[in-house]
Design an enzyme around this catalytic site. Structure first.
Site, PDB file in Angstrom:
ATOM      1  N   GLY A 196      -8.355   5.727  -0.422  1.00 36.96           N
ATOM      2  CA  GLY A 196      -9.408   5.433  -1.372  1.00 36.96           C
ATOM      3  C   GLY A 196      -9.035   4.319  -2.333  1.00 36.96           C
ATOM      4  O   GLY A 196      -9.705   4.125  -3.331  1.00 36.96           O
ATOM      5  N   GLY A 197      -7.974   3.587  -2.037  1.00 38.87           N
ATOM      6  CA  GLY A 197      -7.675   2.397  -2.825  1.00 38.87           C
ATOM      7  C   GLY A 197      -6.653   2.606  -3.934  1.00 38.87           C
ATOM      8  O   GLY A 197      -6.315   1.662  -4.638  1.00 38.87           O
ATOM      9  N   LYS A 252       0.828  -1.203   0.000  1.00 36.08           N
ATOM     10  CA  LYS A 252       0.000   0.000   0.000  1.00 36.08           C
ATOM     11  C   LYS A 252       0.865   1.256   0.000  1.00 36.08           C
ATOM     12  O   LYS A 252       1.899   1.299   0.665  1.00 36.08           O
ATOM     13  CB  LYS A 252      -0.900   0.042   1.248  1.00 36.08           C
ATOM     14  CG  LYS A 252      -1.980  -1.017   1.293  1.00 36.08           C
ATOM     15  CD  LYS A 252      -2.916  -0.779   2.480  1.00 36.08           C
ATOM     16  CE  LYS A 252      -4.104  -1.725   2.432  1.00 36.08           C
ATOM     17  NZ  LYS A 252      -5.061  -1.470   3.543  1.00 36.08           N
ATOM     18  N   ARG A 305     -13.083  13.985   7.638  1.00 31.96           N
ATOM     19  CA  ARG A 305     -14.046  14.877   6.988  1.00 31.96           C
ATOM     20  C   ARG A 305     -15.443  14.332   7.228  1.00 31.96           C
ATOM     21  O   ARG A 305     -15.602  13.239   7.769  1.00 31.96           O
ATOM     22  CB  ARG A 305     -13.794  14.877   5.475  1.00 31.96           C
ATOM     23  CG  ARG A 305     -13.958  13.466   4.899  1.00 31.96           C
ATOM     24  CD  ARG A 305     -14.023  13.416   3.391  1.00 31.96           C
ATOM     25  NE  ARG A 305     -14.482  12.114   2.941  1.00 31.96           N
ATOM     26  CZ  ARG A 305     -13.712  11.055   2.763  1.00 31.96           C
ATOM     27  NH1 ARG A 305     -12.424  11.130   2.999  1.00 31.96           N
ATOM     28  NH2 ARG A 305     -14.227   9.910   2.367  1.00 31.96           N
TER      29      ARG A 305
HETATM   30  C1  MV4 Z   1      -7.230  -3.903   2.459  1.00 28.06           C
HETATM   31  C2  MV4 Z   1      -7.996  -4.982   1.965  1.00 28.06           C
HETATM   32  C3  MV4 Z   1      -7.714  -6.241   2.419  1.00 28.06           C
HETATM   33  N1  MV4 Z   1      -6.707  -6.433   3.301  1.00 28.06           N
HETATM   34  N2  MV4 Z   1      -6.244  -4.146   3.329  1.00 28.06           N
HETATM   35  C4  MV4 Z   1      -9.131  -0.542  -0.371  1.00 28.06           C
HETATM   36  C5  MV4 Z   1      -9.203   0.924  -0.115  1.00 28.06           C
HETATM   37  C6  MV4 Z   1      -8.024   1.196   0.708  1.00 28.06           C
HETATM   38  N3  MV4 Z   1      -8.201   2.347   1.501  1.00 28.06           N
HETATM   39  C7  MV4 Z   1      -7.829  -0.035   1.505  1.00 28.06           C
HETATM   40  N4  MV4 Z   1      -8.480  -1.070   0.779  1.00 28.06           N
HETATM   41  C8  MV4 Z   1      -8.380  -2.361   1.149  1.00 28.06           C
HETATM   42  N5  MV4 Z   1      -7.428  -2.646   2.065  1.00 28.06           N
HETATM   43  C9  MV4 Z   1      -5.993  -5.382   3.736  1.00 28.06           C
HETATM   44  N6  MV4 Z   1      -5.004  -5.596   4.597  1.00 28.06           N
HETATM   45  C10 MV4 Z   1      -9.006  -4.691   1.061  1.00 28.06           C
HETATM   46  C11 MV4 Z   1      -9.196  -3.379   0.652  1.00 28.06           C
HETATM   47  C12 MV4 Z   1     -10.275  -3.175  -0.274  1.00 28.06           C
HETATM   48  C13 MV4 Z   1     -11.468  -2.533   0.137  1.00 28.06           C
HETATM   49  C14 MV4 Z   1     -11.651  -2.024   1.407  1.00 28.06           C
HETATM   50  C15 MV4 Z   1     -12.820  -1.386   1.785  1.00 28.06           C
HETATM   51  C16 MV4 Z   1     -13.861  -1.268   0.874  1.00 28.06           C
HETATM   52  C17 MV4 Z   1     -13.705  -1.763  -0.380  1.00 28.06           C
HETATM   53  C18 MV4 Z   1     -12.527  -2.401  -0.785  1.00 28.06           C
HETATM   54  C19 MV4 Z   1     -12.392  -2.904  -2.066  1.00 28.06           C
HETATM   55  C20 MV4 Z   1     -11.241  -3.520  -2.452  1.00 28.06           C
HETATM   56  C21 MV4 Z   1     -10.179  -3.647  -1.555  1.00 28.06           C
END
Ligand code: MV4
Length: 448
Positions: free
Chosen positions: A164-165, A158, A292
């Site tokens: 926001g991904g 990351k 926010r």
């Molecule tokens: C993750 C995850 C699975 N495991 N972290 C996507 C947005 C970003 N802010 C963090 N995200 C994710 N982090 C770990 N360790 C899966 C996501 C993720 C996700 C999280 C919340 C809502 C939608 C999502 C869609 C794809 C991946």
């Protein structure tokens, strides 16, 4: 109270903020780009000031023009809404320099939470559970390999400045690690001007649950329960609800405690949201904090009766929260559907153009926050959110039936919308059971 505030935003959230101000007896100033001269948020405001051409970079994101608008109109404070400048700590500081109150958290809190690797460390120190991963950023491939081996694959790379991904990569095994680190870092460098990355264990099909907090300048922190926002597609949330169907009173209490500790750890003020991932074993982990007001704040307002935006304005004035934790009561269920100008037949691409027919739903327990009307032109320059439909029911089933009814009443012509997709969801068996996770929508609406 302030006598006049400026709303540095457009669309439904600008009107939402002005409604809160109006109820508090505060005058409002709208700002607008050239193409928004006659937009609904401009019509709603007490006065309006131009801030530049259509492109956001030159108007809604252009700090000097916004400060100039506030100074010229004699506004005492600026509410940034969501998106645009809402999580820009530099903007919060500039406001202060000009003697303008930023209606939001302290710049230091925005900054601390904006650096994701740092926020992870801070949260861990504050006793908030974080996903197993690196301590701070990764700089060395061998270190990264060792940690990934320890936490187990798959892992995620990351970007520390992401959010926001954006700037995320899944790594299935040790062979893919070096390449993923390098690419993620390069991508982050070009997108955010900062290439720091860190590692986390990749959770399989977790739910996305967030806790709403309010904090005032006296150090009071109140939590308003959770929202479920697992129903998203390509980093775009489409439907939220409160409470979450995956929640128990014990879990709510534990997550709310964690959220309170998180807010206190950064001396938070204003409204904020702690985002957590809830895995299939029932364990939850801090993901990030949104410093926010969020699009989906309305779900929480509907089941608590607390006006989150009014609280933000009060807090910015130095007033205490209008409620104590003991006074927070939850009633029933709320669902929010985001009605976007998007074409479901074209992978939900934006569908700009003129709205020729616009008839909003109404009736008991239906709230519509919108900023469109007949003849309104959906601009290609901005977010495609046209309206939020929020229903309340005594239980989840009633809220869903009411939503189905409201969606049926909603008439939009001229642009394509997400209404049809939401209608399908309301009768989806798996969704009705509450058997959802962050990949549910992608699986359910493959290619459509
Ligand atoms: C993750 C995850 C699975 N495991 N972290 C996507 C947005 C970003 N802010 C963090 N995200 C994710 N982090 C770990 N360790 C899966 C996501 C993720 C996700 C999280 C919340 C809502 C939608 C999502 C869609 C794809 C991946």
């Amino acid at each position: 109270m302030f006598t006049k505030i400026l709303v540095a935003n457009r669309g439904e959230i600008a009107i939402r903020v002005m409604r809160a101000a109006k109820e508090l007896g505060v005058k409002t100033v709208a700002v607008y780009s050239d193409v928004d001269k006659d937009a609904p948020h401009v019509q709603y405001a007490d006065e309006a000031f131009p801030i530049g051409p259509a492109q956001s970079q030159l108007s809604y994101l252009h700090i000097p023009n916004i400060i100039n608008a506030a100074v010229h109109t004699g506004a005492e404070a600026i509410h940034p809404g969501y998106g645009f400048l809402s999580e820009n700590d530099h903007f919060a500081r500039v406001c202060e320099t000009w003697g303008l109150v930023f209606i939001g958290p302290p710049a230091t809190a925005i900054q601390q939470m904006g650096i994701k690797a740092g926020a992870r460390r801070l949260m861990e120190e504050a006793g908030v559970p974080v996903v197993p991963g690196t301590e701070g950023t990764v700089t060395d491939l061998e270190d990264a390999k060792q940690i990934a081996q320890k936490i187990g694959y798959p892992v995620l790379v990351k970007a520390s400045f992401g959010g926001g991904g954006r700037g995320i990569r899944i790594v299935e095994d040790a062979d893919g690690l070096a390449d993923a680190l390098e690419r993620a870092s390069r991508e982050a460098q070009s997108a955010f001007g900062q290439g720091d990355v860190y590692l986390e264990k990749y959770l399989i099909n977790p739910r996305h649950i967030e806790i709403q907090v309010l904090a005032d300048k006296m150090g009071h922190v109140v939590t308003l329960g959770e929202r479920e926002s697992s129903l998203q597609r390509r980093r775009q949330k489409l439907l939220e609800e409160a409470p979450s169907s995956g929640m128990t009173p014990e879990l709510r209490s534990a997550m709310s405690d964690a959220a309170r500790r998180a807010a206190l750890a950064v001396d938070y003020e204003s409204a904020g949201t702690l985002e957590f991932l809830l895995d299939q074993s029932g364990a939850f982990y801090f993901m990030e904090m949104n410093t926010r007001v969020q699009v989906e704040h309305a779900c929480t307002e509907v089941i608590t009766g607390v006006d989150i935006v009014q609280e933000q304005i009060r807090i910015a004035q130095g007033l205490p929260l209008s409620i104590t934790q003991e006074e927070v009561n939850f009633s029933g269920w709320s669902i929010e559907c985001r009605i976007n100008a998007e074409d479901p037949d074209k992978e939900f691409r934006p569908s700009p153009g003129q709205v020729t027919v616009w008839r909003e739903p109404g009736g008991p327990w239906v709230r519509v926050d919108a900023a469109a009307q007949e003849g309104y032109t959906v601009q290609p320059y901005y977010d495609s959110l046209l309206a939020k439909v929020v229903t309340w029911g005594r239980d989840r089933d009633e809220a869903m039936r009411r939503m189905a009814r409201a969606l049926d009443e909603f008439r939009v012509e001229g642009v394509k919308t997400t209404i049809g997709m939401h209608q399908k969801l309301m009768t989806d068996e798996q969704f009705r059971r509450g058997d959802i996770h962050i990949n549910f929508l992608a699986e359910r609406f493959k290619g459509a």
